[in-house]
Design a protein around this motif. Structure first.
Motif, PDB file in Angstrom:
ATOM      1  N   GLY A  18      39.413  42.098  52.623  1.00 47.74           N
ATOM      2  CA  GLY A  18      38.653  41.139  51.841  1.00 47.74           C
ATOM      3  C   GLY A  18      39.439  39.891  51.530  1.00 47.74           C
ATOM      4  N   ASP A  19      38.726  38.940  50.946  1.00 50.59           N
ATOM      5  CA  ASP A  19      39.313  37.688  50.470  1.00 50.59           C
ATOM      6  C   ASP A  19      39.222  37.675  48.954  1.00 50.59           C
ATOM      7  N   VAL A  20      40.358  37.478  48.301  1.00 52.96           N
ATOM      8  CA  VAL A  20      40.429  37.465  46.847  1.00 52.96           C
ATOM      9  C   VAL A  20      40.839  36.057  46.409  1.00 52.96           C
ATOM     10  N   PHE A  21      39.903  35.359  45.769  1.00 56.33           N
ATOM     11  CA  PHE A  21      40.164  34.015  45.265  1.00 56.33           C
ATOM     12  C   PHE A  21      40.500  34.114  43.789  1.00 56.33           C
ATOM     13  N   ILE A  22      41.629  33.514  43.399  1.00 48.99           N
ATOM     14  CA  ILE A  22      42.081  33.579  42.009  1.00 48.99           C
ATOM     15  C   ILE A  22      42.339  32.167  41.498  1.00 48.99           C
ATOM     16  N   SER A  23      41.691  31.824  40.377  1.00 52.11           N
ATOM     17  CA  SER A  23      41.952  30.538  39.732  1.00 52.11           C
ATOM     18  C   SER A  23      43.176  30.681  38.838  1.00 52.11           C
ATOM     19  N   VAL A  24      44.231  30.013  39.227  1.00 51.25           N
ATOM     20  CA  VAL A  24      45.474  30.058  38.453  1.00 51.25           C
ATOM     21  C   VAL A  24      45.242  29.430  37.076  1.00 51.25           C
ATOM     22  N   GLU A  25      44.443  28.368  37.033  1.00 52.81           N
ATOM     23  CA  GLU A  25      44.124  27.720  35.752  1.00 52.81           C
ATOM     24  C   GLU A  25      43.447  28.703  34.793  1.00 52.81           C
ATOM     25  N   ARG A  26      42.462  29.448  35.291  1.00 58.49           N
ATOM     26  CA  ARG A  26      41.706  30.374  34.462  1.00 58.49           C
ATOM     27  C   ARG A  26      42.597  31.524  34.003  1.00 58.49           C
ATOM     28  N   VAL A  27      43.457  32.020  34.876  1.00 60.13           N
ATOM     29  CA  VAL A  27      44.375  33.107  34.504  1.00 60.13           C
ATOM     30  C   VAL A  27      45.312  32.632  33.397  1.00 60.13           C
ATOM     31  N   LYS A  28      45.813  31.399  33.499  1.00 64.62           N
ATOM     32  CA  LYS A  28      46.695  30.848  32.451  1.00 64.62           C
ATOM     33  C   LYS A  28      45.954  30.772  31.119  1.00 64.62           C
TER      34      LYS A  28
ATOM     35  N   LEU B  91      44.396  35.849  25.380  1.00 72.89           N
ATOM     36  CA  LEU B  91      44.656  37.278  25.165  1.00 72.89           C
ATOM     37  C   LEU B  91      46.057  37.563  24.631  1.00 72.89           C
ATOM     38  N   LYS B  92      46.834  36.485  24.459  1.00 69.27           N
ATOM     39  CA  LYS B  92      48.224  36.594  23.999  1.00 69.27           C
ATOM     40  C   LYS B  92      49.045  37.494  24.931  1.00 69.27           C
ATOM     41  N   GLN B  93      48.860  37.260  26.225  1.00 69.51           N
ATOM     42  CA  GLN B  93      49.574  37.988  27.278  1.00 69.51           C
ATOM     43  C   GLN B  93      50.459  37.013  28.041  1.00 69.51           C
TER      44      GLN B  93
ATOM     45  N   ASP C 125      51.805  38.852  33.630  1.00 70.41           N
ATOM     46  CA  ASP C 125      51.105  40.118  33.383  1.00 70.41           C
ATOM     47  C   ASP C 125      49.615  39.979  33.668  1.00 70.41           C
ATOM     48  N   GLU C 126      49.029  38.892  33.197  1.00 70.95           N
ATOM     49  CA  GLU C 126      47.595  38.674  33.421  1.00 70.95           C
ATOM     50  C   GLU C 126      47.316  38.433  34.911  1.00 70.95           C
TER      51      GLU C 126
ATOM     52  N   MET D  35      38.195  51.288  35.004  1.00 74.91           N
ATOM     53  CA  MET D  35      38.877  50.202  35.728  1.00 74.91           C
ATOM     54  C   MET D  35      40.125  49.757  34.963  1.00 74.91           C
ATOM     55  N   ARG D  36      40.013  49.592  33.656  1.00 77.12           N
ATOM     56  CA  ARG D  36      41.160  49.154  32.843  1.00 77.12           C
ATOM     57  C   ARG D  36      42.283  50.185  32.876  1.00 77.12           C
ATOM     58  N   ALA D  37      41.933  51.453  32.825  1.00 78.16           N
ATOM     59  CA  ALA D  37      42.945  52.518  32.890  1.00 78.16           C
ATOM     60  C   ALA D  37      43.670  52.489  34.237  1.00 78.16           C
ATOM     61  N   LYS D  38      42.933  52.265  35.318  1.00 71.63           N
ATOM     62  CA  LYS D  38      43.548  52.161  36.653  1.00 71.63           C
ATOM     63  C   LYS D  38      44.464  50.942  36.718  1.00 71.63           C
ATOM     64  N   GLU D  39      43.998  49.819  36.194  1.00 74.30           N
ATOM     65  CA  GLU D  39      44.829  48.613  36.163  1.00 74.30           C
ATOM     66  C   GLU D  39      46.129  48.890  35.418  1.00 74.30           C
ATOM     67  N   ASP D  40      46.028  49.488  34.242  1.00 75.32           N
ATOM     68  CA  ASP D  40      47.213  49.791  33.430  1.00 75.32           C
ATOM     69  C   ASP D  40      48.167  50.709  34.196  1.00 75.32           C
ATOM     70  N   PHE D  41      47.622  51.713  34.848  1.00 73.56           N
ATOM     71  CA  PHE D  41      48.439  52.646  35.614  1.00 73.56           C
ATOM     72  C   PHE D  41      49.234  51.918  36.704  1.00 73.56           C
ATOM     73  N   TYR D  42      48.567  51.095  37.482  1.00 72.21           N
ATOM     74  CA  TYR D  42      49.242  50.404  38.583  1.00 72.21           C
ATOM     75  C   TYR D  42      50.153  49.272  38.089  1.00 72.21           C
ATOM     76  N   LEU D  43      49.832  48.686  36.949  1.00 68.83           N
ATOM     77  CA  LEU D  43      50.725  47.666  36.388  1.00 68.83           C
ATOM     78  C   LEU D  43      52.067  48.280  35.997  1.00 68.83           C
ATOM     79  N   LYS D  44      52.051  49.502  35.525  1.00 72.35           N
ATOM     80  CA  LYS D  44      53.313  50.181  35.181  1.00 72.35           C
ATOM     81  C   LYS D  44      54.169  50.401  36.411  1.00 72.35           C
ATOM     82  N   ILE D  45      53.535  50.636  37.549  1.00 75.70           N
ATOM     83  CA  ILE D  45      54.267  50.834  38.798  1.00 75.70           C
ATOM     84  C   ILE D  45      54.948  49.535  39.244  1.00 75.70           C
ATOM     85  N   LEU D  46      54.312  48.404  38.981  1.00 69.87           N
ATOM     86  CA  LEU D  46      54.868  47.102  39.374  1.00 69.87           C
ATOM     87  C   LEU D  46      56.145  46.790  38.629  1.00 69.87           C
ATOM     88  N   GLU D  47      56.203  47.199  37.353  1.00 69.72           N
ATOM     89  CA  GLU D  47      57.368  46.888  36.515  1.00 69.72           C
ATOM     90  C   GLU D  47      58.555  47.539  37.067  1.00 69.72           C
TER      91      GLU D  47
END
Length: 136
Positions: free
Chosen positions: A75-85, A91-93, A97-98, A124-136
């Motif tokens: 697939g193609d995943v388009f991400i707005s860097v402005e929106r993520v910032k 979200l005070k993140q 991380d975001e 979905m949030r639990a899966k995200e949290d799980f894989y984010l821990k692996i990235l660290e």
């Protein structure tokens, strides 16, 4: 094959680390890695896609076009860097991380996870949290 493309003044630090992380996530979800393109852009670029392809006249942080066939994730995943910032600030993140959450969110959709209902969003949030821990 995972490829990172840039349509704005931004570059992902340590692409190899992200590539390995995304690949491990796909494997852990019992899927196979196909062609995955990440396109980092600005709000204007992503808003145009949102209007043109989804008929949504709103800003968003991510739009993904899923070409997955069976277990072959593509697939193609388009991400707005402005929106993520902006979202990270709201979200005070930390921005990184975001950004990582958004990056893996698209892959989890390709692996079959949904987030339309409250229960699906919780999973979905639990899966995200799980894989984010692996990235660290």
């Amino acid at each position: 094959m995972i490829v990172f493309n840039y349509e704005t003044d931004f570059e992902l630090v340590n692409e190899e680390k992200y590539t390995q992380w995304i690949s491990k996530t796909i494997t852990a979800e019992n899927c196979e890695e196909g062609d995955i393109n990440y396109i980092f852009c600005d709000d204007k670029y992503l808003h145009k896609l949102n209007v043109e392809f989804l008929n949504h006249d709103t800003l968003t942080d991510i739009i993904s076009f899923d070409y997955t066939m069976g277990k072959l994730i593509s697939g193609d995943v388009f991400i707005s860097v402005e929106r993520v910032k902006e979202n990270a600030k709201d979200l005070k993140q930390a921005f990184d991380d975001e950004l990582s959450r958004v990056i893996i969110h698209g892959i989890l959709h390709y692996c079959g996870y949904k987030d339309k209902s409250n229960n699906e969003a919780k999973i979905m949030r639990a899966k995200e949290d799980f894989y984010l821990k692996i990235l660290e």
